[in-house]
Scaffold this motif. Structure first.
Motif, PDB file in Angstrom:
ATOM      1  N   ILE A  20       0.764  -1.219  -0.222  1.00 35.24           N
ATOM      2  CA  ILE A  20       0.183   0.137   0.098  1.00 35.24           C
ATOM      3  C   ILE A  20       0.657   1.117  -0.047  1.00 35.24           C
ATOM      4  O   ILE A  20       0.397   2.171  -1.054  1.00 35.24           O
ATOM      5  CB  ILE A  20      -0.473  -0.430   1.385  1.00 35.24           C
ATOM      6  N   ALA A  21       1.825   0.937   1.208  1.00 33.65           N
ATOM      7  CA  ALA A  21       3.065   2.518   1.075  1.00 33.65           C
ATOM      8  C   ALA A  21       4.000   2.630  -0.653  1.00 33.65           C
ATOM      9  O   ALA A  21       3.404   3.926  -1.394  1.00 33.65           O
ATOM     10  CB  ALA A  21       4.159   2.172   1.898  1.00 33.65           C
ATOM     11  N   ILE A  22       4.201   1.556  -1.385  1.00 35.56           N
ATOM     12  CA  ILE A  22       4.586   1.635  -2.775  1.00 35.56           C
ATOM     13  C   ILE A  22       3.460   2.379  -4.127  1.00 35.56           C
ATOM     14  O   ILE A  22       4.035   3.041  -4.688  1.00 35.56           O
ATOM     15  CB  ILE A  22       5.220   0.601  -3.101  1.00 35.56           C
ATOM     16  N   ALA A  23       2.570   1.531  -3.979  1.00 33.11           N
ATOM     17  CA  ALA A  23       1.469   2.312  -4.275  1.00 33.11           C
ATOM     18  C   ALA A  23       1.057   3.510  -4.271  1.00 33.11           C
ATOM     19  O   ALA A  23       1.005   4.197  -5.073  1.00 33.11           O
ATOM     20  CB  ALA A  23      -0.057   1.496  -4.795  1.00 33.11           C
ATOM     21  N   MET A  30       1.506   9.277  -6.532  1.00 30.77           N
ATOM     22  CA  MET A  30       2.282  10.396  -5.503  1.00 30.77           C
ATOM     23  C   MET A  30       3.270  11.126  -7.052  1.00 30.77           C
ATOM     24  O   MET A  30       3.298  12.133  -7.673  1.00 30.77           O
ATOM     25  CB  MET A  30       3.099  10.403  -4.564  1.00 30.77           C
ATOM     26  N   CYS A  31       4.157  10.032  -7.349  1.00 31.47           N
ATOM     27  CA  CYS A  31       5.210  10.308  -8.169  1.00 31.47           C
ATOM     28  C   CYS A  31       5.192  10.690  -9.770  1.00 31.47           C
ATOM     29  O   CYS A  31       4.971  11.227 -10.797  1.00 31.47           O
ATOM     30  CB  CYS A  31       5.938   9.396  -8.710  1.00 31.47           C
ATOM     31  N   ALA A  82       2.549  17.339 -13.315  1.00 33.52           N
ATOM     32  CA  ALA A  82       2.384  18.742 -13.333  1.00 33.52           C
ATOM     33  C   ALA A  82       3.432  18.919 -13.309  1.00 33.52           C
ATOM     34  O   ALA A  82       3.426  20.279 -13.674  1.00 33.52           O
ATOM     35  CB  ALA A  82       2.443  18.472 -11.156  1.00 33.52           C
ATOM     36  N   MET A  83       5.310  18.741 -13.774  1.00 34.86           N
ATOM     37  CA  MET A  83       5.921  19.381 -14.180  1.00 34.86           C
ATOM     38  C   MET A  83       5.693  19.757 -15.476  1.00 34.86           C
ATOM     39  O   MET A  83       6.144  20.819 -16.216  1.00 34.86           O
ATOM     40  CB  MET A  83       7.035  18.498 -14.104  1.00 34.86           C
ATOM     41  N   GLY A  84       5.067  18.327 -16.811  1.00 34.09           N
ATOM     42  CA  GLY A  84       4.575  19.514 -17.912  1.00 34.09           C
ATOM     43  C   GLY A  84       3.623  20.094 -17.479  1.00 34.09           C
ATOM     44  O   GLY A  84       3.760  21.075 -18.275  1.00 34.09           O
ATOM     45  N   TYR A  85       2.923  20.853 -16.552  1.00 30.96           N
ATOM     46  CA  TYR A  85       2.149  21.720 -16.849  1.00 30.96           C
ATOM     47  C   TYR A  85       2.479  22.594 -16.342  1.00 30.96           C
ATOM     48  O   TYR A  85       2.480  24.378 -16.840  1.00 30.96           O
ATOM     49  CB  TYR A  85       0.613  21.957 -16.470  1.00 30.96           C
ATOM     50  N   LEU A  86       3.735  22.938 -15.425  1.00 33.45           N
ATOM     51  CA  LEU A  86       5.090  23.630 -14.923  1.00 33.45           C
ATOM     52  C   LEU A  86       5.460  24.235 -16.192  1.00 33.45           C
ATOM     53  O   LEU A  86       5.815  25.658 -17.009  1.00 33.45           O
ATOM     54  CB  LEU A  86       5.495  23.786 -13.977  1.00 33.45           C
ATOM     55  N   ASN A  87       5.836  23.901 -17.429  1.00 32.62           N
ATOM     56  CA  ASN A  87       6.640  24.029 -18.830  1.00 32.62           C
ATOM     57  C   ASN A  87       5.602  24.646 -19.151  1.00 32.62           C
ATOM     58  O   ASN A  87       6.183  25.404 -19.919  1.00 32.62           O
ATOM     59  CB  ASN A  87       7.719  22.461 -19.603  1.00 32.62           C
ATOM     60  N   MET A  88       4.231  23.774 -19.338  1.00 32.77           N
ATOM     61  CA  MET A  88       3.912  24.881 -20.452  1.00 32.77           C
ATOM     62  C   MET A  88       3.393  25.911 -19.550  1.00 32.77           C
ATOM     63  O   MET A  88       2.770  26.851 -21.006  1.00 32.77           O
ATOM     64  CB  MET A  88       2.360  23.829 -20.571  1.00 32.77           C
TER      65      MET A  88
END
Length: 182
Positions: A29-32, A37-38, A44-50
């Motif tokens: 469960i912790a790994i999932a 989250m990753c 979210a990084m893609g949206y920041l670059n956009m």
């Protein structure tokens, strides 16, 4: 009907006293949760670059408006220099019609973009090739005082493209001095 009470020392406690580690289910469960989250962080990084390229195009568009205002308010001509130095894009205003960025002066401009984006410009019709602004390159724009037309390009239109996750364009209509962001 009297209930028999069990003495406390006879209650099985092995189940509770053996909790020294994680069970396999807790670990899975912790790994999932970490994986979810990753994935969210990467998208979210893609949206920041956009957003980065959109913000850069907006800054170029608003800088052209500032250039027009400065030229109509001041007695001398002002030029806008769009340049790249050390993998970053800058805009600088000056009264000089040309500008060459170097280590001593490149920070005089306002930083508008980083290495995650590419800025190019295309003068003339859509079949004309575009020129990417490389490190040390500078594209200069000016305004003619008598009619408000753009200088620095001989073609009727000039398109500045900001390329990141998405492509945004700022189009300059040279003869009229109009500009707009696509």
């Amino acid at each position: 009907m009297k209930k028999e009470q069990v003495p406390m020392e006879k209650v099985p406690t092995e189940r509770f006293s053996n909790d020294q580690g994680f069970s396999l289910i807790e670990l899975v469960i912790a790994i999932a949760i970490l994986a979810i989250m990753c994935v969210g962080g990467m998208s979210a990084m893609g949206y920041l670059n956009m957003a980065n390229s959109s913000k850069c195009a907006s800054r170029i568009d608003s800088s052209l408006t500032v250039l027009k205002s400065r030229n109509s308010a001041e007695a001398s001509s002002t030029y806008m220099h769009l340049y790249r130095y050390k993998d970053r894009y800058y805009i600088r205003y000056s009264d000089q019609p040309s500008y060459t960025p170097d280590d001593s002066n490149y920070k005089e401009g306002e930083e508008i973009g980083n290495s995650q984006i590419t800025i190019s410009y295309q003068e003339g019709n859509l079949s004309a090739s575009s020129v990417t602004i490389q490190d040390g390159d500078c594209k200069t724009f000016g305004i003619r005082k008598k009619d408000g037309a753009f200088t620095g390009t001989m073609e009727p239109t000039c398109v500045i493209s900001v390329i990141g996750q998405s492509t945004y364009k700022v189009t300059l209509v040279t003869n009229t001095g109009k500009h707009f962001r696509d």
